[in-house]
Write an enzyme that holds these catalytic residues in place. Structure first.
Site, PDB file in Angstrom:
ATOM      1  N   HIS A  22       9.020 102.389  15.611  1.00  0.00           N
ATOM      2  CA  HIS A  22      10.249 102.943  16.199  1.00  0.00           C
ATOM      3  C   HIS A  22      10.368 104.407  15.763  1.00  0.00           C
ATOM      4  O   HIS A  22       9.522 104.915  15.021  1.00  0.00           O
ATOM      5  CB  HIS A  22      11.474 102.093  15.852  1.00  0.00           C
ATOM      6  CG  HIS A  22      11.797 101.967  14.383  1.00  0.00           C
ATOM      7  ND1 HIS A  22      12.093 103.041  13.591  1.00  0.00           N
ATOM      8  CD2 HIS A  22      11.851 100.876  13.560  1.00  0.00           C
ATOM      9  CE1 HIS A  22      12.357 102.641  12.365  1.00  0.00           C
ATOM     10  NE2 HIS A  22      12.188 101.314  12.312  1.00  0.00           N
ATOM     11  N   HIS A  25       9.829 105.564  12.079  1.00  0.00           N
ATOM     12  CA  HIS A  25       8.442 105.748  11.617  1.00  0.00           C
ATOM     13  C   HIS A  25       7.874 107.058  12.159  1.00  0.00           C
ATOM     14  O   HIS A  25       7.216 107.820  11.446  1.00  0.00           O
ATOM     15  CB  HIS A  25       7.550 104.587  12.092  1.00  0.00           C
ATOM     16  CG  HIS A  25       8.067 103.235  11.722  1.00  0.00           C
ATOM     17  ND1 HIS A  25       8.398 102.291  12.657  1.00  0.00           N
ATOM     18  CD2 HIS A  25       8.314 102.675  10.516  1.00  0.00           C
ATOM     19  CE1 HIS A  25       8.835 101.195  12.047  1.00  0.00           C
ATOM     20  NE2 HIS A  25       8.792 101.404  10.744  1.00  0.00           N
ATOM     21  N   CYS A 131      12.082  89.854  -1.966  1.00  0.00           N
ATOM     22  CA  CYS A 131      12.483  90.098  -0.567  1.00  0.00           C
ATOM     23  C   CYS A 131      11.223  90.303   0.261  1.00  0.00           C
ATOM     24  O   CYS A 131      10.443  91.227  -0.014  1.00  0.00           O
ATOM     25  CB  CYS A 131      13.387  91.319  -0.450  1.00  0.00           C
ATOM     26  SG  CYS A 131      13.628  91.811   1.273  1.00  0.00           S
ATOM     27  N   CYS A 134      11.140  93.756   2.161  1.00  0.00           N
ATOM     28  CA  CYS A 134      10.683  94.891   1.339  1.00  0.00           C
ATOM     29  C   CYS A 134       9.313  94.615   0.736  1.00  0.00           C
ATOM     30  O   CYS A 134       8.688  95.526   0.212  1.00  0.00           O
ATOM     31  CB  CYS A 134      11.623  95.148   0.168  1.00  0.00           C
ATOM     32  SG  CYS A 134      13.278  95.638   0.589  1.00  0.00           S
ATOM     33  N   CYS A 154      19.129  90.813  -0.118  1.00  0.00           N
ATOM     34  CA  CYS A 154      18.527  92.122  -0.383  1.00  0.00           C
ATOM     35  C   CYS A 154      19.479  93.169   0.176  1.00  0.00           C
ATOM     36  O   CYS A 154      19.928  93.054   1.328  1.00  0.00           O
ATOM     37  CB  CYS A 154      17.175  92.205   0.325  1.00  0.00           C
ATOM     38  SG  CYS A 154      16.621  93.890   0.566  1.00  0.00           S
ATOM     39  N   HIS A 157      17.827  94.875   3.410  1.00  0.00           N
ATOM     40  CA  HIS A 157      17.657  94.061   4.620  1.00  0.00           C
ATOM     41  C   HIS A 157      18.837  93.148   4.922  1.00  0.00           C
ATOM     42  O   HIS A 157      18.908  92.562   5.996  1.00  0.00           O
ATOM     43  CB  HIS A 157      16.361  93.232   4.525  1.00  0.00           C
ATOM     44  CG  HIS A 157      15.137  94.080   4.651  1.00  0.00           C
ATOM     45  ND1 HIS A 157      14.534  94.673   3.576  1.00  0.00           N
ATOM     46  CD2 HIS A 157      14.445  94.469   5.743  1.00  0.00           C
ATOM     47  CE1 HIS A 157      13.498  95.385   3.996  1.00  0.00           C
ATOM     48  NE2 HIS A 157      13.425  95.282   5.301  1.00  0.00           N
ATOM     49  N   LYS A 307      20.511 101.650   8.774  1.00  0.00           N
ATOM     50  CA  LYS A 307      19.116 102.045   8.966  1.00  0.00           C
ATOM     51  C   LYS A 307      18.580 101.409  10.251  1.00  0.00           C
ATOM     52  O   LYS A 307      18.702 100.196  10.433  1.00  0.00           O
ATOM     53  CB  LYS A 307      18.301 101.562   7.769  1.00  0.00           C
ATOM     54  CG  LYS A 307      16.840 101.910   7.828  1.00  0.00           C
ATOM     55  CD  LYS A 307      16.112 101.367   6.605  1.00  0.00           C
ATOM     56  CE  LYS A 307      14.624 101.567   6.728  1.00  0.00           C
ATOM     57  NZ  LYS A 307      13.847 100.466   6.194  1.00  0.00           N
ATOM     58  N   LYS A 310      13.569  97.444  13.592  1.00  0.00           N
ATOM     59  CA  LYS A 310      13.156  96.537  14.658  1.00  0.00           C
ATOM     60  C   LYS A 310      13.743  95.162  14.423  1.00  0.00           C
ATOM     61  O   LYS A 310      14.166  94.489  15.352  1.00  0.00           O
ATOM     62  CB  LYS A 310      11.631  96.427  14.688  1.00  0.00           C
ATOM     63  CG  LYS A 310      10.986  97.585  15.379  1.00  0.00           C
ATOM     64  CD  LYS A 310      10.724  97.247  16.834  1.00  0.00           C
ATOM     65  CE  LYS A 310      10.320  98.524  17.557  1.00  0.00           C
ATOM     66  NZ  LYS A 310       9.983  98.308  18.942  1.00  0.00           N
TER      67      LYS A 310
HETATM   68  N1  MSP Z   1       4.206  99.731   4.089  1.00  0.00           N
HETATM   69  C1  MSP Z   1       5.234 100.339   3.344  1.00  0.00           C
HETATM   70  C2  MSP Z   1       4.808 101.700   2.844  1.00  0.00           C
HETATM   71  C3  MSP Z   1       3.572 101.705   1.991  1.00  0.00           C
HETATM   72  S1  MSP Z   1       3.127 103.309   1.516  1.00  0.00           S
HETATM   73  C4  MSP Z   1       1.963 103.114   0.383  1.00  0.00           C
HETATM   74  C5  MSP Z   1       6.473 100.482   4.218  1.00  0.00           C
HETATM   75  N2  MSP Z   1       6.258 100.431   5.522  1.00  0.00           N
HETATM   76  S2  MSP Z   1       7.424 100.531   6.617  1.00  0.00           S
HETATM   77  O1  MSP Z   1       6.745 100.448   7.878  1.00  0.00           O
HETATM   78  O2  MSP Z   1       8.440  99.568   6.369  1.00  0.00           O
HETATM   79  O3  MSP Z   1       8.088 101.908   6.434  1.00  0.00           O
HETATM   80  C6  MSP Z   1       7.321 103.058   6.470  1.00  0.00           C
HETATM   81  C7  MSP Z   1       8.170 104.284   6.434  1.00  0.00           C
HETATM   82  O4  MSP Z   1       9.034 104.329   7.570  1.00  0.00           O
HETATM   83  C8  MSP Z   1       9.067 104.369   5.204  1.00  0.00           C
HETATM   84  O5  MSP Z   1       8.990 105.692   4.688  1.00  0.00           O
HETATM   85  C9  MSP Z   1      10.436 104.134   5.749  1.00  0.00           C
HETATM   86  O6  MSP Z   1      11.413 104.805   5.031  1.00  0.00           O
HETATM   87  C10 MSP Z   1      10.299 104.721   7.146  1.00  0.00           C
HETATM   88  N3  MSP Z   1      11.344 104.223   7.981  1.00  0.00           N
HETATM   89  C11 MSP Z   1      11.524 102.956   8.439  1.00  0.00           C
HETATM   90  N4  MSP Z   1      12.726 102.910   9.091  1.00  0.00           N
HETATM   91  C12 MSP Z   1      13.303 104.129   9.049  1.00  0.00           C
HETATM   92  C13 MSP Z   1      14.451 104.683   9.592  1.00  0.00           C
HETATM   93  N5  MSP Z   1      15.330 103.981  10.279  1.00  0.00           N
HETATM   94  N6  MSP Z   1      14.646 106.010   9.414  1.00  0.00           N
HETATM   95  C14 MSP Z   1      13.735 106.814   8.771  1.00  0.00           C
HETATM   96  N7  MSP Z   1      12.648 106.316   8.241  1.00  0.00           N
HETATM   97  C15 MSP Z   1      12.463 104.952   8.291  1.00  0.00           C
HETATM   98  O7  MSP Z   1       7.546 100.674   3.677  1.00  0.00           O
END
Ligand code: MSP
Length: 532
Positions: A22, A25, A131, A134, A154, A157, A307, A310
């Site tokens: 989304h 990311h 969790c 996370c 959590c 979440h 936040k 998905k």
């Molecule tokens: N897999 C772990 C990261 C491992 S790094 C060695 C993870 N993955 S994640 O897909 O859940 O998130 C990846 C990144 O996307 C994180 O930095 C997270 O903060 C970011 N985001 C996920 N949702 C977000 C928002 N709604 N807004 C901004 N960034 C967000 O965590």
């Protein structure tokens, strides 16, 4: 032999492949891509890394729900979504790592074997809340009371945590409380922004406890080399991607590793700060490897104050926005409208109004009017300037100042300020056009030399604007570069130095052409509208 100079190394987190990307990311990836391109245009060699985090319970369960093997699931998600999204947002990483790759698995096993040999890993019983969202063991302070009696949620979440009881291998994190505190006290700039630094230091001051680094109940992961019944806990597998992607592995350190590590900046969302600024440096200290120069925690994209995610069905796919506004506007908007480090909300209306005011009217019109005037008054051939007035020279000063300020802001990841600086120059050039009125000068043959100077000045300013905006808006600036005859006169746009813009750089005589609009006018309504 001269030692090879170190590359600027910037990373994004590796993304979980339990679902499609989304815009939250895409936000981190865009920030990484812009920083990488900016440093490249400073003449540095750069390595920009992104990738996917493919192990762990979350992914395993998702595959089971879809009646496929974890391998089938991750391969499909990566090829259908996570690689294509890079094109959607025009991001060009130098490396893309998947944690299911052999080079990564080898490196993870190699690393943990070393830590075990050094005495940092021991077996023990683990019991506590976990969790799955996370993929994290939780502390009491991380939990909220649930609706049911005794239920705990959590805080990120808002979903119930599981109680886990396992025989695990533990990492001696507690030994790093004082070394980390000492390190951060001496090097406060290594965590940004300041609020993130304070949060990390407060957490470490509370005292670190040893932490389980393996899981026996999970099958989908990297097996421990000394205990095949357990896999490395997904975070202690994932963090190592920053090393394995640059050649860290069982054959030792490669030349690439030597010229790349340590990372100059790990970009992370604030939710994963603790992993990057506490556990990760402790792991590196244990392995006697240099620590990253900076971990920067950006804020969240929010929907309805929460936040975007998905799993809560609030995720907006990047292409919903890029199909309508284009990838340049996507990149520009999120970095311009939200202070990097703070939370922000996406609004369709705000994006539309910035697109129109700042991009289409501010820059797009300036470019098309200028090319049209050079076409009309000088047959499309850039005239030579003849003597500058104070007004012209003040534009030159403005450029020098805004370039220095934009560079300083980019280096501290203050994207919004950097873009405001460049925009202030675009506004100044627009003001110059209004004040100098080339269309009036054109009516008086005696003013022809002045008309030449004015149009030359505008074109050379546009040349500088194309260079400065290129890392953020690669496509529109490429069109502008074409229109200015940049490729023939000065070479590829990506090779132009952002720190040394100069003045009177575009050679007189260059063919200036009218091109397609940099930022096309938006349709009145869109299908995507209202989805945000
Ligand atoms: N897999 C772990 C990261 C491992 S790094 C060695 C993870 N993955 S994640 O897909 O859940 O998130 C990846 C990144 O996307 C994180 O930095 C997270 O903060 C970011 N985001 C996920 N949702 C977000 C928002 N709604 N807004 C901004 N960034 C967000 O965590």
């Amino acid at each position: 032999m001269e030692p090879m100079s170190k590359s600027f190394y910037v990373t994004t987190p590796i993304y979980y492949v339990n679902d499609a990307p989304h815009i939250g990311h895409a936000y981190t990836t865009v920030a990484g891509d812009v920083i990488a391109r900016w440093h490249r245009q400073r003449g540095e060699s750069v390595l920009f890394l992104t990738g996917t985090d493919e192990h762990g319970t979350k992914v395993q369960l998702k595959a089971e729900d879809n009646d496929v093997t974890p391998t089938q699931w991750v391969d499909r998600l990566v090829s259908d979504f996570w690689r294509p999204v890079l094109d959607t947002i025009d991001a060009k990483p130098d490396e893309f790592i998947r944690t299911t790759e052999e080079r990564h698995r080898r490196g993870v096993q190699y690393f943990w074997e070393i830590l075990k040999d050094k005495g940092f890993v021991y077996p023990a019983q683990y019991e506590g809340p976990y969790c799955i969202g996370c993929e994290e063991f939780k502390f009491p302070a991380d939990l909220l009371p649930g609706k049911k009696d005794g239920e705990q949620l959590c805080a990120i979440h808002q979903r119930p945590v599981e109680m886990l009881e396992e025989e695990n291998w533990f990492f001696k994190l507690s030994e790093f409380t004082d070394p980390l505190l000492d390190y951060y006290q001496l090097n406060p700039e290594t965590i940004g922004p300041r609020s993130a630094y304070n949060e990390v230091v407060a957490f470490i001051r509370g005292g670190l406890e040893d932490i389980s680094m393996s899981r026996s109940s999970v099958r989908w992961g990297v097996p421990l080399p000394w205990d095949e019944d357990q896999v490395v806990y997904v975070w202690f597998d994932a963090l190592l991607n920053y090393l394995t992607a640059i050649g860290y592995g069982d054959s030792g350190k490669s030349e690439l590793f030597e010229t790349t590590w340590p990372a100059d900046v790990h970009l992370v969302g604030k939710d994963i700060l603790r992993f990057h600024a506490v556990y990760w440096p402790a792991m590196l200290m244990a392995a006697e490897l240099p620590l990253p120069k900076q971990v920067f925690a950006h804020g969240w994209l929010l929907v309805g104050g929460e936040k975007m995610s998905k799993s809560k069905l609030t995720g907006i796919a990047p292409e919903q926005i890029t199909d309508f506004f284009g990838s340049d506007a996507f990149r520009y908007y999120f970095l311009r409208a939200i202070n990097f480090g703070s939370d922000g909300s996406f609004s369709w209306e705000d994006m539309r109004s910035r697109y129109t005011a700042e991009l289409a009217n501010g820059l797009g019109n300036l470019a098309s009017r200028s090319a049209a005037m050079i076409g009309k008054y000088f047959d499309g051939e850039l005239p030579a300037p003849s003597g500058y007035t104070n007004t012209d020279l003040s534009l030159q000063d403005h450029l020098a100042n805004c370039t220095a300020d934009a560079d300083a802001a980019m280096l501290t990841l203050d994207f919004s300020k950097a873009l405001a600086e460049i925009r202030s120059f675009v506004d100044a050039v627009n003001g110059y056009v209004t004040a100098e009125q080339p269309w009036v000068l054109a009516k008086d043959p005696e003013q022809r030399p002045r008309l030449a100077t004015v149009l030359y000045t505008i074109a050379d300013c546009l040349r500088a604007i194309a260079v400065l905006y290129h890392p953020v808006m690669p496509q529109a600036t490429e069109i502008l570069w074409e229109s200015l005859g940049g490729p023939e006169a000065l070479g590829p746009l990506a090779d132009q130095d952002v720190t040394d813009l100069g003045w009177e750089v575009l050679p007189p005589g260059t063919a200036i052409t009218k091109t397609e609009p940099l930022f096309p006018r938006l349709p009145e309504e869109s299908d995507g509208e209202g989805t945000a």
